[in-house]
Design a protein around this motif. Structure first.
Motif, PDB file in Angstrom:
ATOM      1  N   ILE B  59       0.719  -1.357   0.060  1.00 15.57           N
ATOM      2  CA  ILE B  59      -0.176  -0.068  -0.102  1.00 15.57           C
ATOM      3  C   ILE B  59       0.824   1.253   0.243  1.00 15.57           C
ATOM      4  CG2 ILE B  59      -1.526   1.333   1.570  1.00 15.57           C
ATOM      5  CD1 ILE B  59      -2.939  -1.567   2.067  1.00 15.57           C
ATOM      6  N   ALA B  60       1.957   1.170   0.793  1.00 20.61           N
ATOM      7  CA  ALA B  60       2.876   2.321   0.657  1.00 20.61           C
ATOM      8  C   ALA B  60       3.478   2.671  -0.557  1.00 20.61           C
ATOM      9  CB  ALA B  60       3.894   2.166   1.774  1.00 20.61           C
ATOM     10  N   VAL B  61       3.825   1.567  -1.337  1.00 18.55           N
ATOM     11  CA  VAL B  61       4.377   2.036  -2.557  1.00 18.55           C
ATOM     12  C   VAL B  61       3.409   2.559  -3.629  1.00 18.55           C
ATOM     13  CG1 VAL B  61       5.191   0.880  -4.822  1.00 18.55           C
ATOM     14  CG2 VAL B  61       6.198   0.134  -2.403  1.00 18.55           C
ATOM     15  N   ARG B 278       3.744   6.487   7.691  1.00 14.20           N
ATOM     16  CA  ARG B 278       4.043   7.705   6.444  1.00 14.20           C
ATOM     17  C   ARG B 278       4.615   6.953   5.328  1.00 14.20           C
ATOM     18  NH1 ARG B 278       5.474  13.233   9.206  1.00 14.20           N
ATOM     19  NH2 ARG B 278       3.618  13.771  10.126  1.00 14.20           N
ATOM     20  N   ASN B 279       4.367   5.651   5.063  1.00 16.52           N
ATOM     21  CA  ASN B 279       5.064   5.125   3.920  1.00 16.52           C
ATOM     22  C   ASN B 279       6.446   4.881   3.996  1.00 16.52           C
ATOM     23  OD1 ASN B 279       2.486   5.084   2.743  1.00 16.52           O
ATOM     24  ND2 ASN B 279       2.560   7.315   2.100  1.00 16.52           N
ATOM     25  N   SER B 349       2.578  10.666   2.796  1.00 24.89           N
ATOM     26  CA  SER B 349       3.925  10.436   3.293  1.00 24.89           C
ATOM     27  C   SER B 349       4.422  11.624   4.068  1.00 24.89           C
ATOM     28  CB  SER B 349       4.861  10.095   1.977  1.00 24.89           C
ATOM     29  OG  SER B 349       4.977  11.477   1.335  1.00 24.89           O
ATOM     30  N   GLY B 350       3.765  12.696   4.141  1.00 22.42           N
ATOM     31  CA  GLY B 350       4.238  13.773   4.981  1.00 22.42           C
ATOM     32  C   GLY B 350       5.347  14.321   4.689  1.00 22.42           C
ATOM     33  N   LYS B 351       5.421  14.210   3.050  1.00 22.89           N
ATOM     34  CA  LYS B 351       6.638  15.053   2.582  1.00 22.89           C
ATOM     35  C   LYS B 351       6.166  16.172   1.940  1.00 22.89           C
ATOM     36  CE  LYS B 351      10.650  12.996   1.869  1.00 22.89           C
ATOM     37  NZ  LYS B 351      11.635  12.300   0.951  1.00 22.89           N
TER      38      LYS B 351
END
Ligand SMILES: Nc1ncnc2c1ncn2[C@@H]1O[C@H](COP(=O)(O)OP(=O)(O)OP(=O)(O)O)[C@@H](O)[C@H]1O
Ligand SMILES: [Mg+2]
Lengths: 515, 356
Positions: B59-61, B278-279, B349-351
């Motif tokens: 899911i993170a990808v 956050r991935n 991802s909080g970026k």
């Protein structure tokens, strides 16, 4: 006593001190310009005045009363109206909704009453229309913001600020996105506001504009306010000197370069915009080695679509594009990059950068699969960083911190990152749209020098600009776009501003063109 | 921030228990000892984390590429089916071939299910992946039911379940002497290896760079000459591969046969895992262990402190709420600002940019 007083404001970020001891007095009914290099801290100052950033120390006083803005809302209520460098409108909403947004529950005599629960569209639209017309800034309150041109969007921002009963209006680089005509209209509005006693803070890199509209100028350098003076006393060269701290050559000088074979051949090209309206109609021209071909025209006459069709971002409806005798008209963007097309897009934040990536990562955006950025699919971080460090220094990106995110850079420095990436590739053809938009005079001088150097090395440059001065000082030949057609191609030697202006408005007859 | 969400969840959960007249301290003590109190408990907690890690990575990808794969549950089940099918069909195969073959089948099935089909649908007809992955997930679960309820994968007899996988296709337990008879299998090493691989791919290869670029700003990626539809398909494909692998590893290491429940919940919890982490691949390890511990400990909490095991769902819910509101708040406040390209991935991802 000044209406707005800034006393000793300071603000630091992770990598830089953006404002260090800033002082500013803005008198009622005047236009006060702020000048400063890219990254000098102008936008940061504005963001503090408008409640977006909280100062580390220092005071903001309005009418003598010290203000503490915890949010933009506080600043708005206190009477600060701001049009930011990058607009803050909601594209999917109508003009009226954008303007009224957030004031629905404000009740006072001047803003029209809205009921507490229901939003009255008609009443909002009517009041917006009335206000905009009384200001001399007519806009259609029912139009959706995303369908408006940048100039119109700016109008919406101004009306929005005044709808909230701004007592001070701050414009952060308002003219960067405007055509000369729109700029004149904006100046008329500013003068009218001044007459009504509303002071305007005007930020611009264009010295002539500052001289035309402002009465006082404050110069910022490296986060400090270094000088405040009446504008009347200063020449453009002086202003530039105060700003950069050295003499700036405002007029670039071109050396003679022998033009070679044609590099880009565009024949009978047509292309449509996203709504499938034909925007480029049978355009033909060529750009030769060692030549800067300027494309002039009023914004929206097909320049964007023409450029996108050449770089591969837009499908070609008809005609052909040849680069070095190869038909590239149906190649992908990637293939065209590989064949040597560099491209500086008009919208740096949407197209040119990934704001959450670092500067180093952005510098490899268009060629990540090649050395020195990677080898066989593996990122070669050390080499990429070394290259990034070089570029950042060469192009004077400030702060020269390659790990800073592109989003944290000032507008002008974002532009420098894109230019560094595209110009350093030794392209066969550089397509540059408004390459110096938002840059300070010192940086513009540098970029112009760079463009001329590429030209001297025998590269070809397609320069699209709304600034006639830029085109006139750089281009060897000039093509004028009007209503999707290239109505004239002229040699820069025998061109006048008047003939260019005529061609841009479509009042150009072929007979004169031959001469 | 993730820590803050976890703590708030635990504290609010405690308050709710106190209101319901339970002793929250006793309950949490029981929860903790149920999760980490003995080598067996630790083994089971880690075993429970394995499918969460794998599906969470998947899911993170997708998130990193700006895509929302919410069908991991279904991809988990097609992976499980494929692994079991291969697992009981070739009983004479040597271990060294059989296990990779079964896991490969699981990955392939998950990849096609979660990635290729929704990916192509998105790339070519613009079908939103939230809808397609979810629909494909329902289809997967219904097919799984069909398979063991009088379908081709039903074991002889009347019980709706599949045959057990051959011994040559099972993942052996790790250090049985230490973790006693816990469920911890070699699948744990696969999960850890997957973390390392995903981390390396995302941050050290051009592929990862491009996936992230597409996720943050698809327009700029297009301008950079990246084939956005290709990376969309690829990201969803990898996402499905990992979720399918989760199903395969679970079946070969823990369950050994399909029974007709088909509600692992891993695919859904994995979404929360990815959000909480956050991935970040390494963060996913800890988030997975945390949620596995909650679920492993909840049984003991029920037995020893008399608090319903559902209480852990409440805590999970509160955590999700805090993680999600924080992220969503960021998402919307960015959405409201035009000319600031943002994307789900940037937010999740909080970026994304944060101006202070
Ligand atoms: N959110 C942020 N995070 C980190 N650094 C920042 C941030 N905003 C601004 N800066 C830094 O502060 C300095 C001042 O930036 P600012 O945007 O105020 O410049 P500016 O004078 O408006 O420049 P320009 O003319 O290019 O728009 C720059 O070095 C910039 O990189
Ligand atoms: Mg600025």
């Amino acid at each position: 006593m000044a209406l707005l007083e800034i006393r000793g404001l300071c603000k630091s970020f992770a990598h830089v001190v953006a404002n260090a001891d800033v002082y500013l007095d803005v008198e009622a009914g005047t236009t006060h310009a702020i000048l400063g290099e890219n990254g000098a801290g102008k936008s940061t100052l504005i963001k503090m005045i408008s409640g977006l950033y909280r100062p580390d120390s220092g005071e903001i006083a309005l009418d003598g009363a010290v203000q503490h803005f915890a949010s933009p809302r506080d600043a708005i209520l206190a009477g600060i109206g701001v049009v930011h460098q990058h607009f803050m409108l909601i594209p999917a909403m109508t003009v009226a909704e954008n303007i009224v947004l957030g004031t629905e529950r404000q009740r006072d005599a001047a803003t029209p009453r809205q009921s507490r629960l229901l939003f009255n569209r008609k009443r909002a639209a009517a009041s917006v229309q009335e206000l905009s017309e009384s200001l001399g800034l007519p806009i259609d309150p029912w139009a959706r913001v995303e369908t408006l041109s940048v100039g119109m969007q700016q109008r919406v921002e101004i009306v929005k600020a005044l709808y909230r009963r701004a007592r001070v209006l701050i414009l952060d680089e308002p003219t960067a996105v405007l055509t000369p005509q729109e700029t004149e209209e904006l100046f008329a509005v500013i003068r009218k506001l001044n007459q009504d006693g509303i002071p305007v803070i005007f930020i611009s890199h264009k010295l002539d504009e500052v001289r035309a509209i402002a009465s006082t100028v404050t110069v910022m350098r490296a986060g400090k306010t270094v000088r405040t003076a009446p504008v009347a006393d200063a020449t453009a060269a002086q202003l530039a000197n105060w700003m950069v701290g050295r003499d700036v050559i405002l007029q670039s000088r071109k050396e003679e370069v022998a033009v070679g074979d044609s590099v880009l051949e565009v024949k009978n090209l047509s292309a449509s915009d996203d709504r499938k309206t034909e925007k480029v109609r049978g355009v033909s021209f060529s750009v030769r080695r060692g030549e800067i071909f300027g494309v002039a025209g009023i914004d929206g006459n097909g320049q964007t679509e023409l450029v996108e069709a050449i770089v591969g971002l837009r499908k070609v409806n008809g005609g052909s594009v040849h680069l070095l005798d190869r038909d590239i008209g149906h190649m992908s963007v990637g293939e065209r990059i590989a064949r040597g097309i560099a491209y500086v897009p008009q919208d740096r934040q949407q197209d040119g950068l990934i704001l959450s990536f670092s500067i180093a990562e952005n510098l490899q955006l268009r060629e990540v699969s090649k050395a020195p950025f990677s080898r066989r699919g593996w990122l070669t971080r050390a080499a990429a960083r070394k290259r990034a460090q070089q570029l950042v220094e060469e192009f004077d990106v400030r702060p020269p911190v390659i790990d800073a995110s592109a989003g944290s850079l000032s507008g002008g420095n974002q532009q420098k990152v894109i230019l560094a990436r595209e110009m350093s590739r030794n392209p066969e053809l550089l397509v540059a749209v408004q390459p110096t938009r938002g840059l300070d005079v010192g940086a513009i001088e540098g970029i112009h020098r760079y463009l001329l150097q590429l030209r001297a090395e025998g590269r070809s440059i397609l320069l699209v600009s709304l600034e006639l001065d830029e085109i006139l000082s750089l281009a060897d030949r000039i093509g004028v776009m009007h209503a999707g057609e290239m109505v004239a191609v002229m040699d820069n030697q025998n061109v006048t501003r008047e003939s260019l202006g005529l061609a841009m408005t479509g009042k150009w007859s072929e007979k004169e063109a031959i001469s | 921030m993730p820590l803050y969400a976890v703590l708030t969840g635990l504290i609010l959960g405690g308050v709710i228990m106190a209101i319901a007249k339970y002793n929250p301290f006793a309950a949490y003590a029981a929860l903790f000892s149920g999760a980490f109190g003995s080598p067996t408990a630790i083994g089971n907690t880690l075993a429970g984390a394995v499918p969460l890690i794998l599906a969470g990575l998947g899911i993170a990808v997708a998130f990193r590429t700006g895509l929302f794969n919410i069908g991991a549950e279904g991809q988990y089940w097609v992976g499980a089916m494929a692994a079991v099918w291969v697992g009981y069909h070739f009983p004479t195969m040597p271990w060294i071939v059989h296990v990779p073959l079964a896991l490969g089948a699981a990955m392939l099935a998950g990849g096609i299910w979660g990635g290729v089909i929704p990916g192509l649908a998105k790339a070519f007809v613009g079908a939103h992946e939230v809808i397609t992955t979810m629909m494909m997930s329902y289809i997967a679960i219904l097919i799984a039911h069909f398979m063991v309820e009088n379908g081709p994968m039903m074991a002889p007899g009347y019980v709706p379940q599949s045959p057990t996988v051959a011994a040559s296709a099972t993942l052996p337990p790790i250090l049985p002497a230490v973790f006693l008879n816990s469920n911890l299998s070699d699948g744990f090493f696969i999960a850890v290896a997957a973390i390392v691989v995903v981390h390396i791919v995302l941050f050290h290869t051009t592929l990862g760079y491009k996936l992230r670029a597409v996720g943050f700003n698809a327009r700029a990626a297009r301008y950079a000459g990246m084939n956005v539809p290709l990376y969309t398909v690829l990201a969803l494909g990898v996402s499905g591969v990992l979720a399918g692998l989760a199903g395969g590893v679970q079946l070969l290491g823990v369950d050994f046969q399909l029974t007709d429940t088909f509600q692992s919940g891993y695919g859904y919890t994995a979404i929360v895992v990815a959000l909480l982490a956050r991935n970040n691949p390494i963060g996913i390890f800890f988030a997975s262990v945390f949620f596995a511990a909650l679920s492993a400990g909840s049984q003991i909490m029920q037995i020893n402190a008399g608090v319903s095991a559902n209480m852990t769902d409440v805590i999970t819910g509160i955590i999700i709420f805090f993680v999600a509101t924080d992220r969503l708040y960021g998402y919307w406040s960015q959405k409201m600002r035009p000319h600031r390209p943002s994307s789900t991935a940037a937010i999740i991802s909080g970026k994304g940019e944060s101006p202070q």
